[in-house]
Design a protein around this motif. Structure first.
Motif, PDB file in Angstrom:
ATOM      1  N   GLU A 122      32.893  62.401  29.580  1.00 45.32           N
ATOM      2  CA  GLU A 122      32.891  63.867  29.527  1.00 45.32           C
ATOM      3  C   GLU A 122      31.535  64.443  29.166  1.00 45.32           C
ATOM      4  OE1 GLU A 122      36.347  65.960  28.014  1.00 45.32           O
ATOM      5  OE2 GLU A 122      37.197  64.008  27.507  1.00 45.32           O
ATOM      6  N   GLY A 123      30.627  63.594  28.699  1.00 43.65           N
ATOM      7  CA  GLY A 123      29.291  64.058  28.350  1.00 43.65           C
ATOM      8  C   GLY A 123      28.391  62.864  28.083  1.00 43.65           C
ATOM      9  N   LEU A 124      27.087  63.113  28.015  1.00 41.58           N
ATOM     10  CA  LEU A 124      26.111  62.049  27.829  1.00 41.58           C
ATOM     11  C   LEU A 124      25.126  62.388  26.715  1.00 41.58           C
ATOM     12  CD1 LEU A 124      25.168  61.259  31.550  1.00 41.58           C
ATOM     13  CD2 LEU A 124      26.320  59.687  29.973  1.00 41.58           C
ATOM     14  N   ILE A 125      24.767  61.376  25.944  1.00 37.73           N
ATOM     15  CA  ILE A 125      23.634  61.441  25.021  1.00 37.73           C
ATOM     16  C   ILE A 125      22.610  60.447  25.543  1.00 37.73           C
ATOM     17  CG2 ILE A 125      22.838  61.039  22.664  1.00 37.73           C
ATOM     18  CD1 ILE A 125      25.650  61.750  21.700  1.00 37.73           C
ATOM     19  N   ILE A 126      21.379  60.915  25.788  1.00 38.94           N
ATOM     20  CA  ILE A 126      20.388  60.084  26.473  1.00 38.94           C
ATOM     21  C   ILE A 126      19.064  60.073  25.718  1.00 38.94           C
ATOM     22  CG2 ILE A 126      19.171  59.668  28.652  1.00 38.94           C
ATOM     23  CD1 ILE A 126      21.255  61.537  30.005  1.00 38.94           C
ATOM     24  N   ALA A 127      18.579  58.880  25.412  1.00 39.60           N
ATOM     25  CA  ALA A 127      17.192  58.709  24.969  1.00 39.60           C
ATOM     26  C   ALA A 127      16.428  58.279  26.209  1.00 39.60           C
ATOM     27  CB  ALA A 127      17.093  57.665  23.860  1.00 39.60           C
ATOM     28  N   SER A 128      15.840  59.225  26.879  1.00 39.38           N
ATOM     29  CA  SER A 128      15.334  59.017  28.231  1.00 39.38           C
ATOM     30  C   SER A 128      13.983  58.302  28.275  1.00 39.38           C
ATOM     31  CB  SER A 128      15.198  60.373  28.938  1.00 39.38           C
ATOM     32  OG  SER A 128      14.682  60.220  30.243  1.00 39.38           O
ATOM     33  N   GLU A 137      17.659  67.221  35.859  1.00 40.50           N
ATOM     34  CA  GLU A 137      17.856  68.522  36.510  1.00 40.50           C
ATOM     35  C   GLU A 137      19.170  68.552  37.285  1.00 40.50           C
ATOM     36  OE1 GLU A 137      16.217  71.289  36.233  1.00 40.50           O
ATOM     37  OE2 GLU A 137      14.680  70.483  34.893  1.00 40.50           O
ATOM     38  N   SER A 138      19.561  67.410  37.828  1.00 37.01           N
ATOM     39  CA  SER A 138      20.832  67.336  38.554  1.00 37.01           C
ATOM     40  C   SER A 138      22.008  67.546  37.610  1.00 37.01           C
ATOM     41  CB  SER A 138      20.957  65.978  39.253  1.00 37.01           C
ATOM     42  OG  SER A 138      22.190  65.873  39.935  1.00 37.01           O
ATOM     43  N   LEU A 139      21.934  66.947  36.407  1.00 37.14           N
ATOM     44  CA  LEU A 139      22.975  67.162  35.403  1.00 37.14           C
ATOM     45  C   LEU A 139      23.056  68.642  35.019  1.00 37.14           C
ATOM     46  CD1 LEU A 139      22.367  64.109  33.009  1.00 37.14           C
ATOM     47  CD2 LEU A 139      24.262  64.398  34.626  1.00 37.14           C
ATOM     48  N   LYS A 140      21.885  69.267  34.848  1.00 41.89           N
ATOM     49  CA  LYS A 140      21.841  70.703  34.523  1.00 41.89           C
ATOM     50  C   LYS A 140      22.493  71.540  35.619  1.00 41.89           C
ATOM     51  CE  LYS A 140      18.148  72.744  33.243  1.00 41.89           C
ATOM     52  NZ  LYS A 140      16.715  73.131  33.227  1.00 41.89           N
ATOM     53  N   GLN A 141      22.131  71.237  36.857  1.00 42.18           N
ATOM     54  CA  GLN A 141      22.638  72.008  37.990  1.00 42.18           C
ATOM     55  C   GLN A 141      24.159  71.906  38.091  1.00 42.18           C
ATOM     56  OE1 GLN A 141      20.723  71.002  41.666  1.00 42.18           O
ATOM     57  NE2 GLN A 141      21.833  72.517  42.858  1.00 42.18           N
ATOM     58  N   VAL A 147      22.967  65.769  26.044  1.00 33.38           N
ATOM     59  CA  VAL A 147      21.980  66.035  25.004  1.00 33.38           C
ATOM     60  C   VAL A 147      20.931  64.931  25.061  1.00 33.38           C
ATOM     61  CG1 VAL A 147      21.564  66.372  22.538  1.00 33.38           C
ATOM     62  CG2 VAL A 147      23.776  67.007  23.512  1.00 33.38           C
ATOM     63  N   LEU A 148      19.671  65.309  25.020  1.00 31.70           N
ATOM     64  CA  LEU A 148      18.589  64.333  24.948  1.00 31.70           C
ATOM     65  C   LEU A 148      18.246  64.089  23.479  1.00 31.70           C
ATOM     66  CD1 LEU A 148      16.240  65.673  27.783  1.00 31.70           C
ATOM     67  CD2 LEU A 148      17.993  63.896  27.949  1.00 31.70           C
ATOM     68  N   ILE A 149      18.023  62.830  23.120  1.00 26.79           N
ATOM     69  CA  ILE A 149      17.642  62.509  21.747  1.00 26.79           C
ATOM     70  C   ILE A 149      16.335  61.731  21.730  1.00 26.79           C
ATOM     71  CG2 ILE A 149      19.971  62.527  20.791  1.00 26.79           C
ATOM     72  CD1 ILE A 149      19.902  59.432  20.964  1.00 26.79           C
ATOM     73  N   ASP A 150      15.577  61.922  20.666  1.00 26.23           N
ATOM     74  CA  ASP A 150      14.311  61.214  20.420  1.00 26.23           C
ATOM     75  C   ASP A 150      13.222  61.625  21.402  1.00 26.23           C
ATOM     76  OD1 ASP A 150      12.649  59.354  19.004  1.00 26.23           O
ATOM     77  OD2 ASP A 150      12.920  57.934  20.650  1.00 26.23           O
ATOM     78  N   ARG A 151      13.556  61.737  22.672  1.00 27.73           N
ATOM     79  CA  ARG A 151      12.615  62.144  23.717  1.00 27.73           C
ATOM     80  C   ARG A 151      13.239  63.267  24.537  1.00 27.73           C
ATOM     81  NH1 ARG A 151      12.291  56.175  25.891  1.00 27.73           N
ATOM     82  NH2 ARG A 151      11.331  55.091  24.147  1.00 27.73           N
ATOM     83  N   HIS A 152      12.443  64.210  24.958  1.00 29.10           N
ATOM     84  CA  HIS A 152      12.951  65.238  25.852  1.00 29.10           C
ATOM     85  C   HIS A 152      11.862  65.620  26.841  1.00 29.10           C
ATOM     86  CE1 HIS A 152      10.662  67.840  23.187  1.00 29.10           C
ATOM     87  NE2 HIS A 152      10.902  68.889  23.950  1.00 29.10           N
ATOM     88  N   ASP A 157      14.482  73.024  30.376  1.00 28.02           N
ATOM     89  CA  ASP A 157      15.277  73.670  29.334  1.00 28.02           C
ATOM     90  C   ASP A 157      16.593  72.911  29.159  1.00 28.02           C
ATOM     91  OD1 ASP A 157      16.266  75.431  27.466  1.00 28.02           O
ATOM     92  OD2 ASP A 157      16.951  76.889  28.964  1.00 28.02           O
ATOM     93  N   THR A 158      16.627  71.994  28.188  1.00 28.17           N
ATOM     94  CA  THR A 158      17.815  71.184  27.954  1.00 28.17           C
ATOM     95  C   THR A 158      18.194  71.207  26.476  1.00 28.17           C
ATOM     96  OG1 THR A 158      16.536  69.176  27.483  1.00 28.17           O
ATOM     97  CG2 THR A 158      17.118  69.582  29.796  1.00 28.17           C
ATOM     98  N   ASN A 159      19.383  70.699  26.193  1.00 25.84           N
ATOM     99  CA  ASN A 159      19.760  70.434  24.806  1.00 25.84           C
ATOM    100  C   ASN A 159      18.998  69.194  24.334  1.00 25.84           C
ATOM    101  OD1 ASN A 159      21.689  72.439  25.160  1.00 25.84           O
ATOM    102  ND2 ASN A 159      23.340  70.999  25.571  1.00 25.84           N
TER     103      ASN A 159
END
Length: 340
Positions: A122-128, A137-141, A147-152, A157-159
């Protein structure tokens, strides 16, 4: 004890799987299933310790109650701690977590994102890897919660939940300067990640505030894939007589670990000859001799806040919760800096 499934209950009691499912989801009365049948099903399920399939139950309601966590390397203590805290927080909120490691490979990261989506998270937390802007951008669209953690991605414009890398590194460099250290080496990775860029800027800013010229010769940027080999020559150059540094700032905990090993191999006395400080730490840093002065990142807060942001998005809650967070670190002063 053998695990019991819906079909086993249905076959044993000679009822349909649908009837079993409805009863165990408290929908027996509204579907006009007799009290006798309901009682038989419930008693059998209790007696055989039936455990419902949460994913199947969730999907039947249009929800999987599962989130995905993609990190660079589960063996890295920083990310393994985050994974543990994410799991605990998600469980408290009624969600399970699927874990995957990208191994800092942007192609694999993209594959993992798509795989997680196919598995109905249902959702993702990503250290990209910060090399997958197209996927982000595809996830945003698609308005998919993440949510991005540690790196963004500063340009997107993301969480996100990140640490103040600039001020964290500046603070630890200033600590050396306050002790009178003036020839400070900086060992880092080649600046691909925004966090690493910010740490270098923090180092430079501290020198500038103390009116010390930035000397590129004292900055050693290593390959992320070959740092254990490259750090040998980096340390040799930094401690070369008569221009040896009086201190070294390491931009990650694992660089500190291998750097300390090299210094000991070369019989360099810490902190008498060269002081050491680290951005982030290993558990052993307060146990080695001397204990290592470190910037401590708020790992638990990163995980908990990221899960809160994500679940709020998944469940459509609007409670004024800030979805972009930059967290402060703290400095643990130990004996690796000494006095000067």
């Amino acid at each position: 004890m053998k695990k019991v499934f819906l079909k086993d209950i249905a076959e044993e009691l000679n009822v349909s799987k649908t009837a079993v499912s409805l009863v165990l989801n408290n929908k027996g009365d509204e579907n006009k299933i007799s009290q006798e049948t309901q009682q038989r099903i419930i008693e059998f399920a209790r007696k055989h310790n039936y455990v419902p399939n949460q994913l199947a139950r969730g999907l039947s309601r249009g929800k999987s109650e599962t989130i995905g966590l993609i990190i660079p390397n589960i063996s890295d203590t920083f990310y393994s701690k985050i994974a543990g805290y994410v799991e605990l927080k998600a469980k408290d909120l009624g969600y399970t977590v699927l874990f995957s490691s990208s191994n800092e490979d942007p192609k694999k990261e993209g594959e993992l994102i798509r795989s997680m989506l196919n598995r109905q998270v249902e959702g993702l937390i990503i250290a990209s890897t910060q090399q997958n802007l197209k996927e982000i951008e595809s996830l945003k669209q698609d308005k998919f919660p993440f949510v991005l953690i540690d790196r963004h991605y500063p340009e997107s414009d993301t969480n996100y939940v990140v640490v103040d890398n600039f001020n964290g590194l500046k603070t630890v460099t200033e600590h050396l300067l306050e002790l009178g250290r003036r020839k400070i080496g900086f060992v880092s990775l080649k600046p691909g990640l925004e966090a690493i860029k910010q740490r270098l800027l923090g180092y430079q800013s501290a020198l500038e505030d103390y009116k010390i010229d930035y000397n590129k010769e004292l900055v050693k940027e290593l390959s992320p894939k070959n740092y254990e080999e490259e750090i040998k020559s980096a340390i040799s150059e930094l401690i070369k007589f008569p221009n040896s540094v009086d201190s070294i700032v390491f931009s990650t905990h694992y660089l500190t670990s291998v750097g300390l090993r090299e210094l000991k191999k070369k019989n360099v006395k810490v902190p008498q000859e060269v002081a050491i400080v680290s951005f982030d730490e290993l558990t052993a840093f307060d146990l080695v001799d001397p204990p290592i002065t470190s910037v401590i990142q708020p790992v638990k807060d990163i995980a908990n806040i990221a899960v809160d942001i994500l679940i709020n998005e998944i469940e459509g809650k609007e409670n004024g919760f800030e979805n972009k967070r930059i967290l402060d670190s703290k400095l643990a002063i130990r004996k690796s800096c000494g006095t000067f």
